[in-house]
Motif scaffolding. Structure first.
Motif: not given
Ligand code: ADP
Ligand code: MG
Length: 457
Positions: A121, A160-162
């Motif tokens: 990440f 899952g939005l990052g």
């Molecule tokens: P959240 O915390 O918002 O629920 P995460 O940060 O855990 O979401 O992201 C879920 C997965 O999607 C992770 O594996 C992350 O690396 C990937 N991901 C989400 N947005 C992106 C992005 N813009 N670019 C690359 N990978 C992303």
């Protein structure tokens, strides 16, 4: 009351009572109760405190209260001093200087109770698109480690939005650029867990000290502490303490501060003080970008594996729920294709991902169709199921029947029931009518196209 220079500890007892009213039970227990009045001399009240951090804290936050209460009680006090009790063994904070010295470690300080960071990440692996560009820019700014410009940075958005990815990226970047900073990342759940543990082990002071000693605090999924009163309270104090010291805070949640239920209003309003940024649901371009980046990684991992044109586009189009699911689909696809030694084609994707694709299909209801069609033709929703035979109402009703048949798996009798208990032959007639008209009436054909697109998102 005549106490003056010879104020006794008994008087201090009375003053403490008054302070409890003033600062609240919680703050009182934490910050006032442990104070010991050592002496009062030449207008200076000397207090003993358990740690120097404690002394600093009380000096900054409560000294004025204490002084004014002492004065009210008749004591002549111009100034208050805090010193660590010499005799007592020091319960100083976990070895901060040592941790600072051992800077070669890439991870977070060992003495910080943070969560491990996911090495993948980083900002490098984060794909930027319209839906997340502001969140990304704000995260980048924080990761520079410069002067604090907004506090807190509040990132919110669906699952899952990052959000977690961005927070880890900030932590990684700060560790590289500003190894002098103490960066603490953890989930709100872990925060609560640590706090409860500290309460149980009577280590609340250490807990407070620790959390107030960081330079950057990141708390993930803060919605978790909603409704958990004492944890909220503690979080609030930690938050305020760090903001007061001008330390950066980054928070994430699954919704905007104002929309988190059972979160105290004062916390909501503090959270809104900084920069509140939302991560929007992904769009097609962003999903495709993420897939393309992932494929690059897999190309190295699974040498020689071919992926047919159109597969990524297909996935980006069909899997719209969240990035985690999208990534999972690609991972499975590569693993499966390498196992059977075949090229990744559309057919293979459809077979291998049938369950994911099905789950991602939006379940469109007949009610939604009726509502959209009624809106489009500007008739009342009630007329969709009502008995009126007027053409201006009957035609849109037939359009809705047609779309219900086309876009949902419902049978004709089921559709009939949802159109005010009409017979299945009526529905069939309606569907046929629209099919016929569509071929002749281009306006109707356009309407249907538009409605379909709207309904299927
Ligand atoms: P959240 O915390 O918002 O629920 P995460 O940060 O855990 O979401 O992201 C879920 C997965 O999607 C992770 O594996 C992350 O690396 C990937 N991901 C989400 N947005 C992106 C992005 N813009 N670019 C690359 N990978 C992303
Ligand atoms: Mg997360």
């Amino acid at each position: 009351m005549q106490v003056g220079q010879t104020m006794t500890n008994e008087t201090w007892g009375q003053v403490r009572e008054a302070l409890m009213q003033r600062v609240g039970k919680n703050n009182y227990t934490t910050w006032i109760e442990p104070l010991r009045l050592a002496r009062l001399k030449n207008g200076v009240a000397h207090f003993e405190v358990p740690t120097s951090f404690f002394g600093d804290w009380v000096q900054r936050n409560y000294a004025d209260h204490i002084r004014s209460q002492l004065v009210t009680a008749g004591a002549e006090v111009h100034r208050i001093e805090f010193a660590v009790a010499a005799a007592r063994p020091q319960a100083e904070a976990p070895a901060k200087p040592a941790a600072r010295a051992a800077r070669s470690r890439p991870a977070q300080d060992d003495d910080l109770p943070g969560a491990p960071l996911d090495a993948r990440f980083t900002f490098d692996t984060f794909v930027v698109g319209k839906p997340n560009e502001l969140a990304h820019a704000a995260a980048r700014r924080v990761a520079e480690g410069g002067p604090v410009t907004f506090n807190p940075l509040f990132l919110y958005g669906g699952v899952g939005l990052g959000k977690t990815h961005l927070m880890h990226a900030i932590a990684h970047e700060l560790q590289a650029r500003r190894p002098d900073l103490r960066v603490l990342y953890l989930s709100a759940e872990q925060f609560m867990y640590r706090f409860i543990q500290a309460l149980r082990d009577k280590q609340v002071m250490d807990f407070k000290q620790l959390f107030r000693s960081v330079d950057v605090l990141m708390v993930d999924d803060v919605q978790f502490i909603a409704g958990k009163d004492s944890t909220q309270e503690e979080f609030f104090h930690t938050f305020n303490a760090l903001v007061d010291q001008n330390k950066q805070i980054v928070i994430s949640a699954d919704r905007a501060p104002g929309e988190i239920k059972d979160l105290e209003d004062r916390i909501k309003s503090r959270l809104q003080c900084g920069l509140v940024v939302d991560l929007h649901p992904t769009d097609y371009e962003l999903r495709l970008g993420i897939l393309q980046q992932k494929v690059e990684v897999y190309r190295n991992q699974y040498k020689g594996l071919q992926i047919a044109p159109g597969v990524l586009e297909f996935l980006a189009h069909r899997i719209t729920t969240n990035v985690r699911v999208l990534e999972g689909a690609l991972t499975r696809l590569f693993a499966f294709a390498s196992l059977v030694g075949r090229e990744i084609t559309l057919d293979l994707a459809q077979d291998c991902l049938a369950d994911i694709l099905r789950a991602s299909d939006r379940k469109l209801t007949i009610e939604e169709i009726q509502r959209k069609v009624a809106e489009h033709y500007n008739i009342r929703l009630a007329d969709m199921i009502g008995p009126k035979r007027l053409r201006t109402i009957a035609r849109p009703r037939q359009v809705a029947m047609y779309l219900a048949k086309q876009l949902t798996p419902r049978s004709l009798p089921e559709i009939g029931r949802r159109f005010g208990g009409r017979d299945h032959t009526t529905i069939m007639h309606g569907v046929r009518k629209i099919e016929e008209l569509m071929a002749l009436d281009s306006q109707l054909a356009d309407d249907l196209q538009l409605l379909k697109r709207m309904l299927q998102g």
